[in-house]
Structure formats: C-alpha cells, structure tokens
Enzyme design. Sequence first.
Site, short mmCIF file in Angstrom:
data_model
loop_
_atom_site.label_atom_id
_atom_site.label_comp_id
_atom_site.label_asym_id
_atom_site.label_seq_id
_atom_site.Cartn_x
_atom_site.Cartn_y
_atom_site.Cartn_z
N ARG A 1 0.82 -1.22 0.00
CA ARG A 1 0.00 0.00 0.00
C ARG A 1 0.85 1.26 0.00
O ARG A 1 0.53 2.24 -0.68
CB ARG A 1 -0.95 0.00 1.21
CG ARG A 1 -1.89 1.17 1.16
CD ARG A 1 -2.79 1.27 2.38
NE ARG A 1 -3.61 2.47 2.26
CZ ARG A 1 -4.37 2.95 3.22
NH1 ARG A 1 -4.45 2.32 4.37
NH2 ARG A 1 -5.08 4.03 3.03
N ARG B 1 -3.61 10.10 6.66
CA ARG B 1 -2.24 10.60 6.50
C ARG B 1 -2.20 11.85 5.64
O ARG B 1 -1.20 12.57 5.62
CB ARG B 1 -1.37 9.52 5.90
CG ARG B 1 -1.35 8.22 6.71
CD ARG B 1 -0.85 7.04 5.90
NE ARG B 1 -1.17 5.77 6.54
CZ ARG B 1 -2.34 5.17 6.45
NH1 ARG B 1 -3.30 5.72 5.72
NH2 ARG B 1 -2.57 4.04 7.08
N LYS C 1 9.25 6.96 15.55
CA LYS C 1 9.57 5.90 14.61
C LYS C 1 9.83 6.43 13.20
O LYS C 1 10.82 6.06 12.56
CB LYS C 1 8.45 4.85 14.61
CG LYS C 1 8.80 3.60 13.83
CD LYS C 1 8.34 3.73 12.39
CE LYS C 1 8.75 2.52 11.58
NZ LYS C 1 8.35 2.68 10.18
N ASP D 1 9.54 -0.45 15.17
CA ASP D 1 8.16 -0.60 14.73
C ASP D 1 7.59 -1.85 15.39
O ASP D 1 8.21 -2.44 16.26
CB ASP D 1 8.10 -0.73 13.20
CG ASP D 1 8.68 -2.05 12.75
OD1 ASP D 1 9.35 -2.71 13.56
OD2 ASP D 1 8.48 -2.44 11.60
N HIS E 1 7.17 -4.87 14.26
CA HIS E 1 7.94 -6.09 14.05
C HIS E 1 9.20 -6.12 14.91
O HIS E 1 9.54 -7.14 15.52
CB HIS E 1 8.33 -6.23 12.58
CG HIS E 1 7.16 -6.38 11.67
ND1 HIS E 1 6.78 -5.42 10.77
CD2 HIS E 1 6.25 -7.37 11.55
CE1 HIS E 1 5.70 -5.81 10.13
NE2 HIS E 1 5.35 -7.00 10.57
#
Length: 272
Positions: free
Chosen positions: A121, A170, A212, A231, A233
């Site tokens: 995306r 955003r 981040k 992040d 992960h």
Amino acid sequence: MIRQQLAWFDPARIGHSGQCFRFAPLPEGGGWGLTARGRRLCIRPDGDGFLFDCTPEEWETVWYPYFDLDTDYEAFAAAVNPRDAYMTAAVACAAGVRILRQDPWETTVAFILSQQSNIPRITRNLEAVCRAYGAPFADREGNIWYDIPTPAALAAASEEELRALGLGYRAPYLRAAAARIAAGQPDLASLAAMPYKKAHAALLTLPGVGVKVADCVCLFGLHKLDAFPIDTHIRQMLDAHYKRGFPMRRYKGFAGVLQQYAFYYELYGGKT
DNA sequence: CAGGTC
DNA sequence: ACTGG
C-alpha cells in the site's frame, strides 16, 4: 550500459527490504527498476555481475553513491556476536542489503505514508502522489516517469485531493509537513550535517512524524546508521530475543543496519 | 491488523 | 482513525 561485479549487493533483497518504495521488479521480469534522484535506472543480472543502464559518469556520480558502495557492509556483518544466534541468522537472511542514500524529502514523504500501512500500500500511495504532483521526465527510451513532488507542490494540494489518492488520515499530515519543509522549517539539507540526535529532534517537530518515522528518515534519508527505528515487528523481535536489551554499545555506529537486517528477517524469515 | 501519531 | 491485504 555498464557492467559491475559488486560485493554485498542484492537488488532483489534491497527492493523489498522496505527502505525504498520505488524499487520494483521489471514488468518483463529478470531485473529491477528504480526511480530516484530524478532518474530511472534498470538493473539486470549478468553472470556474476549486474548490468546497469546508465553511463559511466552517472554510475560514478549518482548510482555508486546511491547504493553506498563505499561502505563495507561485510565488516558490519563480521562484527555480529557469533554467540548471537538470532542476529547471525538475520544477517545471513538479509545478506546483500545495503542502506541506500535516498533523498531526505522522499523518505519523509514515504514514511509519513507508512504509518499503520504495509509495503504494497505504501508503494501504491507514493506512486499515486508522484503521478499527481511530481514532475514528469523521460528515460532514454522515451518512457515517462514521475519524480517525487517538491514540498511546495504538495503543500499546495488540498486534503481532499490527497485523500482521493487513498492516503486516508495521513493526507493532512503530508500536506502540513510539506508546508513546513517548503518554508525551511526545518531545512532538510542542513540536517544531514547534524549528529543523529539533533536531526531526529528537528524531524520530530514535523506534523505526522513521531519517533519511529523520524528514525526511518534519519536512517534511510540522512544515512544516520545509529538510528534504530522500532516498529511493531522490531518490538516483537526485541521482546522475543533481547529481553535484556539490544546491545547498542557493541554495534555503535551501525546498529541501524542490523535493525534493517532484523526487519528483513522478521518479514521474510528464511524464505529468500 | 498493518514499519504510528496526536 | 482511513483503508485494504
């Protein structure tokens, strides 16, 4: 067209490492295409090397620095603690990934778009923004590509127009951040010369940029290899494998490179 | 739930 | 809280 044999250079892995969103497989397959620095570059494997469709001058002045080929990533890999089984595996999985010297404004745009999103995306959104507001240019075959829009061009867009591109919430962040950069607050060009922490603090003042995203801009756009973006992960990875904390001191000066290898390993773990 | 931010 | 893989 030039041919190069390069150490620690794997375009396929770099292309989907999540640091760059305009680096994609060629439609005809067998190679990679990249739009950056107002140029288009195709990379095709050729035996034990690669073919780059650029002039020797472009290689020297644009692409060699872009791929950070002066930096010894094998030395970073060799510095990993051999008793650290996790990072040893991550580095093996991500071998050939370099930290590209991308444009700070491009990375600011890309990582504002990246929040609560995913690589496919982000790639689509960034491409839509470039097509709508970026300057078109032609490659040597006459194909048209679109550069990253200038801060002024994005600041002039309306929130509705940006939402229509699929950016969601955003959109206002991107627009407001573009206005700030267009006004030189902060001046992105001057951040590169600052130490990591100062550059990070300046980026944090931008709307839509938190800890981040600022770390991603530092690492990927300002080449601050100390920056270590955390992040979801990486958070899980740290909780699972570094309960006593990540050994930042040991890896001082290049911890961000190892972050990128861990990120890659978390995403593709052993599959590439 | 996604490479978070306000 | 947008939106889609």
